[in-house]
Write a protein that holds these residues in place. Structure first.
Motif, mmCIF file in Angstrom:
data_model
loop_
_atom_site.group_PDB
_atom_site.id
_atom_site.type_symbol
_atom_site.label_atom_id
_atom_site.label_comp_id
_atom_site.label_asym_id
_atom_site.label_seq_id
_atom_site.Cartn_x
_atom_site.Cartn_y
_atom_site.Cartn_z
ATOM 1 N N ASP A 160 23.785 -16.831 -17.366
ATOM 2 C CA ASP A 160 24.752 -17.743 -17.980
ATOM 3 C C ASP A 160 26.084 -17.723 -17.223
ATOM 4 O O ASP A 160 26.732 -18.753 -17.058
ATOM 5 C CB ASP A 160 24.983 -17.381 -19.447
ATOM 6 C CG ASP A 160 23.721 -17.532 -20.287
ATOM 7 O OD1 ASP A 160 22.853 -18.352 -19.914
ATOM 8 O OD2 ASP A 160 23.596 -16.834 -21.312
ATOM 9 N N TYR A 161 26.508 -16.550 -16.838
ATOM 10 C CA TYR A 161 27.651 -16.355 -15.952
ATOM 11 C C TYR A 161 28.942 -17.007 -16.427
ATOM 12 O O TYR A 161 29.528 -17.856 -15.762
ATOM 13 C CB TYR A 161 27.303 -16.804 -14.529
ATOM 14 C CG TYR A 161 26.276 -15.888 -13.882
ATOM 15 C CD1 TYR A 161 26.484 -14.516 -13.837
ATOM 16 C CD2 TYR A 161 25.102 -16.407 -13.343
ATOM 17 C CE1 TYR A 161 25.547 -13.670 -13.264
ATOM 18 C CE2 TYR A 161 24.157 -15.568 -12.768
ATOM 19 C CZ TYR A 161 24.381 -14.198 -12.728
ATOM 20 O OH TYR A 161 23.454 -13.373 -12.164
ATOM 21 N N ILE A 192 21.621 -14.459 -8.217
ATOM 22 C CA ILE A 192 21.535 -15.914 -8.301
ATOM 23 C C ILE A 192 20.182 -16.402 -8.810
ATOM 24 O O ILE A 192 20.102 -17.304 -9.644
ATOM 25 C CB ILE A 192 21.836 -16.542 -6.925
ATOM 26 C CG1 ILE A 192 23.299 -16.266 -6.543
ATOM 27 C CG2 ILE A 192 21.550 -18.038 -6.920
ATOM 28 C CD1 ILE A 192 23.658 -16.706 -5.126
ATOM 29 N N GLU A 193 19.091 -15.818 -8.328
ATOM 30 C CA GLU A 193 17.763 -16.400 -8.522
ATOM 31 C C GLU A 193 17.040 -15.943 -9.786
ATOM 32 O O GLU A 193 15.948 -16.421 -10.070
ATOM 33 C CB GLU A 193 16.890 -16.080 -7.306
ATOM 34 C CG GLU A 193 17.428 -16.676 -6.016
ATOM 35 C CD GLU A 193 17.241 -15.752 -4.836
ATOM 36 O OE1 GLU A 193 16.265 -15.954 -4.085
ATOM 37 O OE2 GLU A 193 18.050 -14.810 -4.675
ATOM 38 N N VAL A 231 18.042 -27.122 -11.096
ATOM 39 C CA VAL A 231 18.468 -25.732 -10.880
ATOM 40 C C VAL A 231 19.542 -25.668 -9.800
ATOM 41 O O VAL A 231 20.544 -24.948 -9.925
ATOM 42 C CB VAL A 231 17.258 -24.849 -10.503
ATOM 43 C CG1 VAL A 231 17.714 -23.460 -10.050
ATOM 44 C CG2 VAL A 231 16.297 -24.740 -11.682
ATOM 45 N N GLU A 232 19.352 -26.441 -8.728
ATOM 46 C CA GLU A 232 20.369 -26.445 -7.669
ATOM 47 C C GLU A 232 21.725 -26.879 -8.214
ATOM 48 O O GLU A 232 22.759 -26.272 -7.910
ATOM 49 C CB GLU A 232 19.945 -27.373 -6.528
ATOM 50 C CG GLU A 232 20.976 -27.410 -5.402
ATOM 51 C CD GLU A 232 20.638 -28.409 -4.322
ATOM 52 O OE1 GLU A 232 21.557 -28.751 -3.536
ATOM 53 O OE2 GLU A 232 19.480 -28.874 -4.259
ATOM 54 N N GLN A 237 27.212 -25.276 -10.096
ATOM 55 C CA GLN A 237 28.307 -25.146 -11.059
ATOM 56 C C GLN A 237 28.611 -23.681 -11.374
ATOM 57 O O GLN A 237 29.782 -23.283 -11.432
ATOM 58 C CB GLN A 237 27.955 -25.904 -12.350
ATOM 59 C CG GLN A 237 27.812 -27.399 -12.169
ATOM 60 C CD GLN A 237 29.093 -28.044 -11.663
ATOM 61 O OE1 GLN A 237 30.189 -27.735 -12.129
ATOM 62 N NE2 GLN A 237 28.965 -28.942 -10.693
ATOM 63 N N LYS A 238 27.563 -22.894 -11.583
ATOM 64 C CA LYS A 238 27.756 -21.506 -12.015
ATOM 65 C C LYS A 238 28.218 -20.583 -10.887
ATOM 66 O O LYS A 238 29.007 -19.660 -11.110
ATOM 67 C CB LYS A 238 26.452 -20.963 -12.615
ATOM 68 C CG LYS A 238 26.063 -21.586 -13.930
ATOM 69 C CD LYS A 238 27.070 -21.228 -15.032
ATOM 70 C CE LYS A 238 26.637 -21.770 -16.390
ATOM 71 N NZ LYS A 238 27.592 -21.383 -17.465
ATOM 72 N N VAL A 239 27.709 -20.813 -9.682
ATOM 73 C CA VAL A 239 28.003 -19.906 -8.565
ATOM 74 C C VAL A 239 29.094 -20.485 -7.665
ATOM 75 O O VAL A 239 30.181 -19.917 -7.542
ATOM 76 C CB VAL A 239 26.725 -19.606 -7.748
ATOM 77 C CG1 VAL A 239 27.054 -18.684 -6.569
ATOM 78 C CG2 VAL A 239 25.654 -18.981 -8.634
ATOM 79 N N ILE A 240 28.816 -21.626 -7.039
ATOM 80 C CA ILE A 240 29.754 -22.174 -6.054
ATOM 81 C C ILE A 240 31.086 -22.534 -6.701
ATOM 82 O O ILE A 240 32.164 -22.208 -6.175
ATOM 83 C CB ILE A 240 29.132 -23.383 -5.337
ATOM 84 C CG1 ILE A 240 27.923 -22.928 -4.501
ATOM 85 C CG2 ILE A 240 30.162 -24.073 -4.450
ATOM 86 C CD1 ILE A 240 27.158 -24.048 -3.823
#
Length: 498
Positions: A160-161, A192-193, A231-232, A237-240
């Protein structure tokens, strides 16, 4: 986990002729290497795993093409396995030439994981910064747990981050600002995965990997289908966007479970696994495109992704999760034969109760690769810090040799990596006029122990500087380096010049 029990590496030595032949595979999915007799010859083959071994097969229709994973192959006329393996690991230099600018000098990392054990907060990070500011650290990495909800362990809630308002009541931006004010580049951890069973993302089954029609579940983790455009976008949104929003310049990419033989979605389980990993690698490249200059660390339970394909995308990798055990130098020295040491991040976890001898032992471990420090840094004495800071200065001097050099390993035969006995030395000769050697003693029944090491031809033979917790004597005469070890679990490092 492509490096799980075995590296994608094989070599053959022709001892009569003094020749090595061998290869590494750049394959983050299932791979296979075999040595076998073919007529009167010994044959070596390798590549993607076959159907029996790795459940891999692929259909190619007229007009279609398929590019297999790269292999790094070499041969060398030498009596030394170290010289041969260096020819393979030097392939990494092509990629290291293009790492972000801060990485060019192999700077020192601080990671707070073994300080907070998955509970980083604004308060404890500020306390850590007060202890380490001005000591020469370039990166400060916030490890796992920054997102966990109250009462939920970090290792079952990834996915969820959302930054924890309890741990970071003023927002994560206040913490990253403090890190930058202290003169360091802020870093952060993501797995991430995967998703943990306590995360809301765990229930997003249409976007997770499946096997035999059911969500692929391993203990308390599931896995994103990295091929899925949804997913990408989610991970963008969550990581980058998180990296951009808070100004992170360093990303630790962890991965703590294995998908297994493969997943649904292609003509074979193994091909679907290969496609999923290809999509993961594409996402890592998207991170670099969107955040130019970001430093990427490759971590998978401490080293289960140390294969050339993923390593070519990263600045460095966690060498192991052996954070505090005494066999660290054995693992780190052995890795010189599989991973370029400029990419091998080695941890020195310092405890408040550590003796100066133990601290010097831990710090010297990091001379075998990239220095990363963690542990009880807020409660150390000045005498303990003196040993650490002398080691940090020694590391900065040898960093150019770590980056460009040739390694040679010497020592006792290690019968048990978990309970090493005897001694070990790692010599690295630079391209210029310097070299360095790191000597570790392990459990020894008979002391003092006279250690004598024949230096290779062309090795500098003048002692320039010695690092340890105490004053130690090292002599070189007629090409033989001599050191009398008086203590078990002792480390001594020496810089050499002509």
């Amino acid at each position: 986990m492509p490096v799980n029990k075995f590296f994608p590496f094989a070599a053959v030595e022709d001892r009569r002729s003094g020749v090595f032949w061998g290869a590494q595979l750049a394959c983050p999915a299932s791979w296979q290497m075999e040595l076998y007799r073919k007529d009167d010859a010994l044959a070596l083959s390798g590549g993607l795993a076959d159907r029996d071994f790795g459940h891999w097969m692929k259909d190619l229709h007229p007009g279609e093409s398929f590019l297999t994973p790269e292999a790094i192959v070499s041969t060398a006329h030498t009596p030394s396995i170290d010289v041969f393996t260096a020819r393979l690991t030097q392939a990494a230099l092509e990629h290291l030439a293009h790492v972000p600018e801060p990485e060019q000098s192999l700077p020192i990392i601080f990671n707070e994981y073994c300080t907070t054990w998955g509970s980083p907060s604004h308060a404890n990070i500020c306390e850590i910064l007060g202890a380490i500011q001005g000591k020469g650290f370039q990166y400060f990495v916030i490890d796992c747990g920054w997102y966990k909800e109250d009462g939920v362990p970090w290792d079952i809630s990834m996915g969820d981050y959302e930054p924890s308002p309890t741990l970071f009541p003023q927002g994560l931006d206040k913490t990253t600002a403090k890190i930058r004010e202290a003169g360091m580049i802020p870093g952060i951890w993501f797995e991430i995965e995967t998703v943990g069973k306590a995360a809301r993302a765990y229930q997003l089954e249409p976007h997770l990997l499946h096997k035999d029609g059911k969500p692929l579940t391993s203990y308390f983790r599931r896995f994103w289908d990295m091929r899925d455009p949804w997913v990408e976008e989610y991970l963008t949104q969550k990581v980058i966007c998180t990296l951009q929003k808070y100004g992170f310049g360093y990303l630790k990419i962890d991965y703590n479970e294995t998908i297994g033989i493969g997943c649904d979605g292609a003509e074979s389980l193994g091909e679907a696994l290969r496609q999923n990993m290809e999509a993961s690698q594409a996402f890592f490249e998207k991170i670099k495109r969107n955040i130019p200059g970001i430093v990427l660390e490759n971590c998978a339970s401490g080293g289960h992704r140390l294969e050339p394909g993923l390593m070519s995308q990263m600045s460095m990798a966690s060498f192991s999760d052996a954070h505090e055990c005494p066999e660290i130098p054995v693992i780190a020295a052995n890795l010189h034969r599989a991973v370029h040491p400029a990419q091998s991040q080695i941890w020195a976890v310092i405890r408040q109760a550590d003796s100066q001898q133990r601290i010097a032992y831990s710090i010297a471990n990091t001379f075998l690769g990239r220095m990363c420090i963690s542990g009880d840094v807020t409660g150390l004495t000045q005498a303990q810090w003196d040993v650490i800071e002398r080691g940090m200065e020694f590391y900065r001097k040898i960093a150019p040799i770590i980056k460009q050099g040739q390694s040679y390993r010497f020592g006792s035969r290690i019968k048990s990596a978990r309970h090493p006995e005897g001694w070990q030395a790692l010599l690295r000769i630079g391209q210029g006029q310097e070299a360095y050697m790191v000597i570790h003693t392990f459990a020894n029944a008979a002391l003092p122990l006279e250690i004598q090491i024949p230096l290779p031809e062309g090795c500098p033979a003048k002692v320039l500087e010695i690092y340890s917790d105490t004053q130690e004597q090292i002599e070189i005469q007629d090409g033989i380096l001599s050191y009398q070890a008086r203590h078990s679990w002792k480390a001594v490092a020496v810089r050499l010049n002509p």
